[in-house]
Design a protein around this motif. Structure first.
Motif, PDB file in Angstrom:
ATOM      1  N   LEU A  90     -13.547  -5.209  -3.732  1.00  0.00           N
ATOM      2  CA  LEU A  90     -13.665  -4.087  -2.286  1.00  0.00           C
ATOM      3  C   LEU A  90     -14.435  -3.110  -3.178  1.00  0.00           C
ATOM      4  O   LEU A  90     -15.332  -2.997  -2.817  1.00  0.00           O
ATOM      5  N   THR A  94      -9.771  -6.486   2.981  1.00  0.00           N
ATOM      6  CA  THR A  94      -8.758  -5.197   2.894  1.00  0.00           C
ATOM      7  C   THR A  94      -7.546  -5.703   4.034  1.00  0.00           C
ATOM      8  O   THR A  94      -6.096  -5.725   3.937  1.00  0.00           O
ATOM      9  N   LEU A 113     -20.987   3.402   2.786  1.00  0.00           N
ATOM     10  CA  LEU A 113     -19.734   3.514   4.014  1.00  0.00           C
ATOM     11  C   LEU A 113     -20.047   5.073   3.839  1.00  0.00           C
ATOM     12  O   LEU A 113     -20.598   6.104   5.058  1.00  0.00           O
ATOM     13  N   ASP A 123      -7.115  11.040  -4.548  1.00  0.00           N
ATOM     14  CA  ASP A 123      -6.887   9.234  -3.924  1.00  0.00           C
ATOM     15  C   ASP A 123      -5.761   9.855  -2.510  1.00  0.00           C
ATOM     16  O   ASP A 123      -4.928  10.698  -2.382  1.00  0.00           O
ATOM     17  N   VAL A 124      -6.439   8.902  -1.423  1.00  0.00           N
ATOM     18  CA  VAL A 124      -6.007   9.051  -0.457  1.00  0.00           C
ATOM     19  C   VAL A 124      -4.453   8.905  -0.094  1.00  0.00           C
ATOM     20  O   VAL A 124      -4.254   7.545  -0.982  1.00  0.00           O
ATOM     21  N   HIS A 162      -1.137   6.246   1.436  1.00  0.00           N
ATOM     22  CA  HIS A 162      -0.738   4.956   2.016  1.00  0.00           C
ATOM     23  C   HIS A 162      -2.298   4.763   3.066  1.00  0.00           C
ATOM     24  O   HIS A 162      -1.614   5.009   3.704  1.00  0.00           O
ATOM     25  N   PHE A 163      -3.025   4.889   2.095  1.00  0.00           N
ATOM     26  CA  PHE A 163      -4.658   4.563   2.995  1.00  0.00           C
ATOM     27  C   PHE A 163      -4.556   3.175   3.673  1.00  0.00           C
ATOM     28  O   PHE A 163      -4.382   2.808   4.883  1.00  0.00           O
ATOM     29  N   ASN A 210      -4.963   0.796   7.266  1.00  0.00           N
ATOM     30  CA  ASN A 210      -5.708  -0.510   8.123  1.00  0.00           C
ATOM     31  C   ASN A 210      -4.598  -1.253   8.634  1.00  0.00           C
ATOM     32  O   ASN A 210      -4.741  -2.240   9.330  1.00  0.00           O
ATOM     33  N   HIS A 236      -8.694  -1.945  10.114  1.00  0.00           N
ATOM     34  CA  HIS A 236     -10.082  -1.604   9.277  1.00  0.00           C
ATOM     35  C   HIS A 236     -11.012  -0.455   9.599  1.00  0.00           C
ATOM     36  O   HIS A 236     -11.444  -0.050   8.941  1.00  0.00           O
ATOM     37  N   GLY A 269      -9.999   3.054   9.657  1.00  0.00           N
ATOM     38  CA  GLY A 269      -9.775   2.817   7.928  1.00  0.00           C
ATOM     39  C   GLY A 269     -10.985   3.653   7.520  1.00  0.00           C
ATOM     40  O   GLY A 269     -10.691   4.360   6.724  1.00  0.00           O
ATOM     41  N   ASP A 270     -12.392   2.792   8.003  1.00  0.00           N
ATOM     42  CA  ASP A 270     -13.585   2.754   7.480  1.00  0.00           C
ATOM     43  C   ASP A 270     -13.250   4.236   8.010  1.00  0.00           C
ATOM     44  O   ASP A 270     -14.229   5.249   7.157  1.00  0.00           O
ATOM     45  N   LEU A 278     -12.022   7.368   5.989  1.00  0.00           N
ATOM     46  CA  LEU A 278     -13.057   7.459   5.003  1.00  0.00           C
ATOM     47  C   LEU A 278     -14.056   7.890   5.105  1.00  0.00           C
ATOM     48  O   LEU A 278     -14.589   8.982   4.118  1.00  0.00           O
ATOM     49  N   GLY A 281     -12.637   2.216  -3.226  1.00  0.00           N
ATOM     50  CA  GLY A 281     -11.930   1.977  -1.869  1.00  0.00           C
ATOM     51  C   GLY A 281     -11.342   3.811  -1.951  1.00  0.00           C
ATOM     52  O   GLY A 281     -12.588   3.851  -1.307  1.00  0.00           O
ATOM     53  N   GLU A 282     -10.391   3.749  -1.723  1.00  0.00           N
ATOM     54  CA  GLU A 282     -10.039   5.190  -1.023  1.00  0.00           C
ATOM     55  C   GLU A 282      -9.774   6.912  -1.656  1.00  0.00           C
ATOM     56  O   GLU A 282      -8.783   7.285  -1.969  1.00  0.00           O
ATOM     57  N   LYS A 333       0.882  11.111  -7.176  1.00  0.00           N
ATOM     58  CA  LYS A 333       1.408  10.055  -6.841  1.00  0.00           C
ATOM     59  C   LYS A 333       2.666   9.642  -6.408  1.00  0.00           C
ATOM     60  O   LYS A 333       3.816   9.426  -5.891  1.00  0.00           O
ATOM     61  N   ARG A 343       3.122  12.369  -4.136  1.00  0.00           N
ATOM     62  CA  ARG A 343       1.759  12.199  -3.266  1.00  0.00           C
ATOM     63  C   ARG A 343       2.108  13.537  -2.064  1.00  0.00           C
ATOM     64  O   ARG A 343       2.421  14.898  -2.288  1.00  0.00           O
TER      65      ARG A 343
HETATM   66  N1  GTP Z   1     -10.590   0.216   5.616  1.00  0.00           N
HETATM   67  C1  GTP Z   1     -11.140   0.036   4.432  1.00  0.00           C
HETATM   68  N2  GTP Z   1     -10.132  -0.109   3.483  1.00  0.00           N
HETATM   69  C2  GTP Z   1     -10.438  -0.213   2.109  1.00  0.00           C
HETATM   70  C3  GTP Z   1     -11.348   0.540   1.722  1.00  0.00           C
HETATM   71  N3  GTP Z   1     -11.659   0.399   0.270  1.00  0.00           N
HETATM   72  C4  GTP Z   1     -10.388  -0.171   0.363  1.00  0.00           C
HETATM   73  N4  GTP Z   1      -9.700  -0.211   0.841  1.00  0.00           N
HETATM   74  C5  GTP Z   1      -7.975  -0.724   1.263  1.00  0.00           C
HETATM   75  O1  GTP Z   1      -7.191   0.395   0.836  1.00  0.00           O
HETATM   76  C6  GTP Z   1      -5.917   0.564  -0.137  1.00  0.00           C
HETATM   77  C7  GTP Z   1      -5.593   0.856  -1.517  1.00  0.00           C
HETATM   78  O2  GTP Z   1      -3.532   0.665  -1.252  1.00  0.00           O
HETATM   79  P1  GTP Z   1      -2.701   1.105  -2.340  1.00  0.00           P
HETATM   80  O3  GTP Z   1      -3.998   0.572  -3.217  1.00  0.00           O
HETATM   81  O4  GTP Z   1      -2.639   0.548  -2.011  1.00  0.00           O
HETATM   82  O5  GTP Z   1      -2.507   2.612  -2.054  1.00  0.00           O
HETATM   83  P2  GTP Z   1      -2.558   3.144  -0.890  1.00  0.00           P
HETATM   84  O6  GTP Z   1      -2.108   2.395   0.252  1.00  0.00           O
HETATM   85  O7  GTP Z   1      -3.354   4.619  -0.324  1.00  0.00           O
HETATM   86  O8  GTP Z   1      -1.201   3.540  -1.516  1.00  0.00           O
HETATM   87  P3  GTP Z   1      -1.027   5.346  -2.451  1.00  0.00           P
HETATM   88  O9  GTP Z   1      -2.380   5.108  -3.322  1.00  0.00           O
HETATM   89  O10 GTP Z   1      -0.102   4.894  -3.826  1.00  0.00           O
HETATM   90  O11 GTP Z   1      -0.394   6.464  -1.792  1.00  0.00           O
HETATM   91  C8  GTP Z   1      -5.832  -1.057   0.368  1.00  0.00           C
HETATM   92  O12 GTP Z   1      -5.682  -1.255   1.198  1.00  0.00           O
HETATM   93  C9  GTP Z   1      -7.425  -1.195   0.264  1.00  0.00           C
HETATM   94  O13 GTP Z   1      -8.059  -2.623   0.883  1.00  0.00           O
HETATM   95  C10 GTP Z   1     -12.078   0.939   2.160  1.00  0.00           C
HETATM   96  O14 GTP Z   1     -13.855   0.268   2.073  1.00  0.00           O
HETATM   97  N5  GTP Z   1     -12.187   0.525   3.620  1.00  0.00           N
END
Ligand code: GTP
Length: 515
Positions: A180, A204, A359, A392-393, A395-396, A400, A405, A408-409, A412, A434-435, A504, A508
């Motif tokens: 990703l 995702t 994005l 970092d976001v 529980h992102f 999703n 998804h 989620g986008d 972000l 990512g996030e 974290k 968090r």
């Molecule tokens: N919709 C969307 N999701 C994304 C993108 N990039 C990354 N992700 C998702 O972001 C999520 C990150 O999850 P994790 O790394 O487990 O972290 P988290 O759920 O934020 O949990 P913590 O960081 O531990 O609080 C994953 O499910 C990725 O698939 C994007 O561009 N769009």
């Protein structure tokens, strides 16, 4: 008939009757025995071919009611064969016992056999197998052994299907994140952006290896398509550039040729004029009267003026042709210039785009790396404060997972806009992947960064996100550090990252600082 003879006759009759009864009984006994012998011989059938043949003959002799004398040699033959058969049978029994023992011992080596089965197997080998008297005794043992083998086979098959399932559903979240991040870093043309968004969506949604490999393949396909298109457009540009240059060359060659012609004509004319002036000169010397001189000069001057007019005409035509030709060349140069400008613009747009995250429209990781190294270099020179923050976001993944998804986008995008708005103009924020976002705050000591960063955290927390009619609060975790003497870009980044890790791990929605 006397009394004695009548008595004798009666006795004889009785004796005959008794004899007949005896014969009938004997015949019955012989029949029963014959049938029994026939049945017995049938039950022995199949052990040995020679014995089978002898038994067949024996049975037919019995059926025909042959004399014992005739049957006796057959019985003797059979006795002999049966004796040998006994030896063969006992050898077979030993072999059978050995193979059961070997099969049983092998089965004992199979891992994961249930305790009950293992116990049954031990009993079978240690006791039951040693108490065998007849070949038939092997049958129940073989049945039990085959049952235990079936159990073991079942076990192995289910283990194999479990490992098969595990292989199929092998998960690799790191691979998903990396893929990703890569997809986010790449810049794609507008016309494939939908396709790329769909691929990213698939990434995702899953971290299953097979689907990720498919997604990676799709990304490669899009890249290959884009490269091919880019190459085509570069080729197109070069072809048209070449064409314009050729046209330019032709115009210049034509102009040069034309100029050479005109030069030749003018040189000839000049020569003619010079010759005429010379002739006029010598004629005037020879003239004896004014009137002769006048008519001579008049004639020569007329011719001379014709040549001069001709020269003027040629020169003015040449001027015109040259002007037209320069106009043409100028036009072509303008076309060339505009083509080069368009291409330059495209290149710089692409460079600009390649530094922007598709994005969120924030600078991407490449842009951050550039800026990070620049700031690091400056820090090496002027040692001014600079704070580095990794955001970092929280529980992102669950956004999703719960809302899809594209939700989620959008999240972000909203967070990116809010972050950009919440920082100073002199700060630099980028989407790291990512996030995750990274922030550089030049001229700010870590201690002084604390308050604005807490403000940033609260800003995000107070955004009223709503998914499927549900109000959702989204938080961020922040890890911050500042550049210090002896740092490398990596060591500084690692420090900020470990501060984020602490944020974290300690619940968090918080900012952790690491000096
Ligand atoms: N919709 C969307 N999701 C994304 C993108 N990039 C990354 N992700 C998702 O972001 C999520 C990150 O999850 P994790 O790394 O487990 O972290 P988290 O759920 O934020 O949990 P913590 O960081 O531990 O609080 C994953 O499910 C990725 O698939 C994007 O561009 N769009």
């Amino acid at each position: 008939m006397t009394k004695n003879s009548a008595l004798l006759e009666k006795k004889l009759e009785q004796t005959i009757k008794a004899r007949k009864a005896l014969e009938t009984a004997r015949k019955h006994q012989v029949d029963v025995l014959t049938q029994f012998a026939a049945k017995l011989s049938l039950s022995c059938k199949g052990q040995d071919v020679a014995l089978d043949n002898q038994l067949a003959k024996f049975r037919s002799a019995l059926q025909k009611g042959m004399d014992f004398i005739e049957v006796e040699p057959l019985i003797e033959n059979m006795n002999e064969t049966l004796k040998n058969q006994e030896a063969v049978n006992s050898a077979n029994r030993r072999a059978l016992e050995l193979s059961i023992m070997t099969a049983g011992k092998q089965l004992q080596k199979v891992k994961g056999l249930p305790d009950d089965g293992r116990r049954k197997l031990r009993h079978l080998l240690d006791h039951e197998l040693t108490n065998i008297n007849t070949t038939n005794d092997y049958i129940p043992i073989l049945e039990k052994l085959s049952e235990l083998y079936q159990q073991a086979l079942q076990l192995k098959l289910s283990q194999a299907s479990v490992t098969d399932d595990t292989r199929q559903s092998q998960k690799n979240p790191e691979f998903a994140t990396e893929l990703l991040n890569l997809a986010n870093e790449l810049t794609f043309d507008e016309d494939v952006s939908q396709e790329v968004t769909a691929i990213k969506g698939n990434i995702t949604l899953t971290d299953d290896i097979d689907s990720l490999l498919n997604a990676a393949l799709s990304i490669i396909r899009v890249i290959v398509k884009s490269i091919a298109r880019e190459r085509q457009s570069a080729q197109g540009f070069l072809v048209s550039l070449n064409q314009t240059l050729e046209e330019l060359n032709t115009s210049i060659v034509e102009t040069t040729k034309h100029s050479q012609n005109v030069n030749k004509q003018i040189t000839n004319l000049n020569k003619r004029i010079e010759a005429k002036i010379n002739s006029l000169n010598s004629q005037t010397q020879k003239a004896t009267s004014i009137s002769e001189l006048k008519s001579l000069v008049d004639g020569e001057l007329k011719l001379l003026s014709q040549d001069l007019i001709e020269r003027e005409r040629i020169e003015s035509e040449d001027k015109k042709a040259l002007y037209e030709s320069f106009e043409k060349i100028n036009d072509r140069i303008n076309v060339l210039e505009s083509k080069v400008n368009t291409y330059k613009k495209r290149l710089s747009e692409q460079r600009y785009k390649s530094l922007l995250d598709g994005l969120t429209k924030l600078p991407n990781r490449t842009a951050f790396d550039d800026r990070f190294h620049q700031e690091f270099h400056l820090f090496g020179i002027n040692k001014s404060d600079i704070t580095l923050v990794v955001i970092d976001v929280d529980h992102f993944k669950s956004i999703n997972d719960k809302y899809g998804h594209s939700a989620g986008d959008k999240t972000l995008q909203v967070i990116a806009r809010a972050l950009k708005k919440a920082i100073r103009k002199t700060d630099f924020i980028a989407r790291y992947g990512g996030e995750e976002f990274v922030l550089l705050m030049p001229g700010l000591h870590l201690e002084h960064a604390k308050q604005p960063l807490e403000k940033v955290r609260n800003t995000i927390k107070s955004i009223p996100f709503k998914f499927k009619e549900t109000q959702v609060q989204i938080t961020i975790s922040l890890g911050a550090t500042q550049f210090k003497e002896g740092d490398t870009p990596l060591s500084a980044f690692d420090r900020a990252d470990s501060a984020l890790y602490e944020a974290k791990n300690s619940g968090r929605d918080r900012l952790c600082l690491r000096e």
